[in-house]
Each structure stands twice: as C-alpha cells, then as structure tokens.
Design an enzyme around this catalytic site. Structure first.
Site, PDB file in Angstrom:
ATOM      1  N   GLU A  18      -4.946  45.620  14.210  1.00 47.27           N
ATOM      2  CA  GLU A  18      -5.947  44.557  14.302  1.00 47.27           C
ATOM      3  C   GLU A  18      -7.292  45.084  14.807  1.00 47.27           C
ATOM      4  OE1 GLU A  18      -4.127  40.656  15.692  1.00 47.27           O
ATOM      5  OE2 GLU A  18      -2.636  42.098  16.363  1.00 47.27           O
ATOM      6  N   SER A 189      -2.082  38.645  13.931  1.00 49.80           N
ATOM      7  CA  SER A 189      -2.946  38.471  12.761  1.00 49.80           C
ATOM      8  C   SER A 189      -2.176  38.515  11.451  1.00 49.80           C
ATOM      9  CB  SER A 189      -4.069  39.525  12.746  1.00 49.80           C
ATOM     10  OG  SER A 189      -4.990  39.278  13.772  1.00 49.80           O
ATOM     11  N   SER A 324     -13.488  31.010  14.707  1.00 45.21           N
ATOM     12  CA  SER A 324     -12.040  31.090  14.919  1.00 45.21           C
ATOM     13  C   SER A 324     -11.525  29.760  15.464  1.00 45.21           C
ATOM     14  CB  SER A 324     -11.702  32.213  15.895  1.00 45.21           C
ATOM     15  OG  SER A 324     -12.126  33.464  15.402  1.00 45.21           O
TER      16      SER A 324
END
Length: 365
Positions: A18, A189, A324
């Site tokens: 990530e 993720s 986000s």
C-alpha cells in the site's frame, strides 16, 4: 503571547503493498494542515525500507513526486536522529509523530512499538490495537468475544496448506461453499483479495493471497450492502454517521477503490434511523474490542434479505485523502478535514499524557 508551533513528524511510504496509497494520503494531509499552528517534518520510507528526512515544510507539497525527498534529503541515520533525537534544550525534536503508513510495517504495530520505545507521542492506534486490526483472523476472534455477529470463515498458514491442502479445500467447500472470498490475513486496501467461484479459482486465489502473507483467510459470500462508520476518540469514542459503498465491480477491490473512479459513496447511508443508530453503536463496540485509540473505520455488512448487521473488519489507519470515506464521514457529521487533523493530534497527546504516571520500571509505586 505567541504559542510555539507543534513539530509534527509526517511519516509515509513504507515497505508495503500500500506504498502508493500512503503517498496519496501524505500528499493530502500536507495540504490540509494549518501551518500557523504546526511545523511539519517529512519522513519518507522507501519501498526497500530506507528512511529519508526532509527539511521543515513551510507549506504543502506541490507535487506527489516531491514526497519521495530525492533532493537534499538526509539518509536513514539522519532520519532516525531527527525523529527520536533531542534538541540542545533537551526538548524532543518532534512533538508528535503522525504515521500515514498503510499496511505492513506501518499499520501492524511495528512502528507503533518503535514510538513507544522512544517515548514519542503518536497519532492513531497503539501496538496491540494496530496488530489486532491488521491480522484479520485475530480481529475476528476478538469480535466473536465481544459478541459481534460476522460471516463464517476458515483460515490456515502456508505450512498447513503445504501439508494438508486437500483437507483444507474440503473444509472450505463444506463450511463456506462457493462463491467465497480469499484474502491475505495481514494486508489492506483489498490487495491480494479475490472471489472464487470454483475449486480451480479457489486454488488460484489462495496462491495469490500467499504472495502477500503467510496466513490466508477464506470467507463465505454475503449478499449484503457495505456500510462503514468512522470512530474517533480514546476512552470515550464517538461514531460518525454511516456511509455506504456502492461498488463499480462485483466487490470492492483495489481497482474499484482507487483506479476506475466509478464506485459511489453514499453519505449518509440510506438507512432508517434505528438501523443507523445500531450500526454506530456496533462500530464503537468493534473499536473497543480491538482496544482502539485515536481513530478507526469500522466496516459492516447489512444483509439485503433481513437487515442483519455483520461486522466485516476495522481499519486502524483508513484512507485519509479528502475524498476518502473516513474524512467524508466526519465532514458529514460536522468535523472538517482540518479540524479532524487537529483532533487526532490532540488525542495522540492526550493518550501519551495519560500514560506518563505509569511505572514501567518497578511495577509498583
């Protein structure tokens, strides 16, 4: 009287699948800080685990590539000295560390342990919570102990798979059936996650998951809505309004999260008031189940047939760009992105202060 600015060490990058997500987060955070209140010192960790330190930022990064600190950056030794060293006055060079590291070596308790050893305040979950929040199997066991309902699952290590794959496949097929989801136990993720509809796909999915971890989790398929809640606080955590993910694909994978731009976030989630309140209460239960502090995002399944709420997982360092889910949930709840950063730093210092009277040398005062 002019108040001294707080020196915040912004730590990002890392040896993780990530890495790029972390860069996006750090870039966004650098743009949102109030530079009248804080001085930011950037610490970049390369994909090879090398540390680089830059000079104090007088303003946000202008471009994403600048975060890699190629020009005039100090090396690993300089970075560690800058992060954990003392000034001539004896004051710590960094007032608080802000790790923006997603995944392995950043969200799993390892760097949190380093901060604890260095007696440095830091934003986010502690060692135990970070480790439990990264290992999906340990997390599920803690959820079960807290009485949270969740989907059926199986798990196994690489050595167990090598020595008994046939029996494990049979167990998965009998207990979970097809389709099912295969995940590395320790990652985020949606990296390394895939959906298996047949035995052949199951074998391929397990091989993929083992590329990222030595432990694999297999979960039953749930026909459900995906609902997420932000949690913020230490001993008295608060829950945001719920949000719902409407994915562009069959499930919310890396492509759907970061690349195709077609998934939707419905904030607040279209839930009736009673259901929304239950999800928020369960988010706080999940936060406490993993001994959370600072922040987390709690992810749930709400089954389409009977509106049952099943915990999926918690994320102790959720995506943190202004677009986000976690910051958007709090914006809808009444807390701006900049105010959220302030609150997280305040919580880090609060948690640090609460532990200062503990006796770690003799056990008894």
């Amino acid at each position: 009287m002019v108040q001294d600015k707080l020196n915040v060490g912004l730590i990002y990058g890392g040896k993780s699948g990530e890495h790029e997500v972390s860069l996006q987060t750090a870039f966004a955070v650098s743009k949102a800080f109030n530079y009248d209140k804080y001085e930011l010192i950037p610490f970049y960790i390369t994909k090879r685990g090398e540390w680089r330190v830059g000079t104090k930022l007088s303003g946000p990064f202008a471009a994403l590539e600048e975060l890699k600190l190629e020009e005039g950056a100090g090396d690993t030794t300089a970075a560690i000295q800058s992060l954990f060293g003392k000034l001539a006055s004896g004051k710590a060079a960094i007032d608080v560390a802000f790790p923006l590291l997603h995944g392995t070596y950043g969200e799993d308790g390892t760097i949190q342990g380093l901060f604890e050893m260095a007696d440095l305040p830091y934003v986010g979950a502690g060692v135990l919570s970070s480790a439990a929040g990264m290992d999906k199997v340990v997390m599920k066991k803690l959820f079960a102990d807290a009485g949270l309902e969740q989907c059926k699952y199986c798990y196994f290590t690489a050595s167990e798979w090598k020595n008994g794959s046939h029996a494990l496949i049979q167990d998965i097929e009998q207990k979970l059936g097809y389709p099912c989801f295969v995940k590395p136990a320790n990652l985020g993720s949606s990296v390394g996650i895939s959906k298996a509809r047949t035995r052949e796909e199951l074998l391929n999915s397990i091989a993929l998951a083992f590329r990222y971890d030595v432990k694999v989790l297999v979960e039953e398929f749930v026909d459900a809505r995906e609902v997420e809640v932000g949690v913020l606080g230490n001993d008295e955590p608060q829950a945001s309004v719920p949000g719902e993910i409407v994915t562009s694909g069959e499930y919310y994978d890396y492509q759907a999260k970061y690349l195709d731009g077609k998934s939707q976030m419905l904030i607040p989630a279209p839930l009736d008031t009673e259901l929304a309140d239950r999800v928020r209460d369960l988010a706080i239960t999940a936060f406490k189940a993993v001994a959370g502090s600072g922040l987390c995002r709690a992810d749930f399944f709400v089954t389409k047939t009977d509106q049952k709420i099943w915990i999926n997982e918690v994320n102790t360092m959720p995506g943190f760009t202004p677009f986000s889910m976690y910051p958007l949930l709090w914006r809808e709840t009444g807390l701006s992105y900049e105010a959220l950063l302030d609150r997280l730093i305040g919580l880090a210092l609060e948690r640090y202060e609460s532990r200062q009277n503990l006796d770690f040398e003799n056990g008894v005062k």
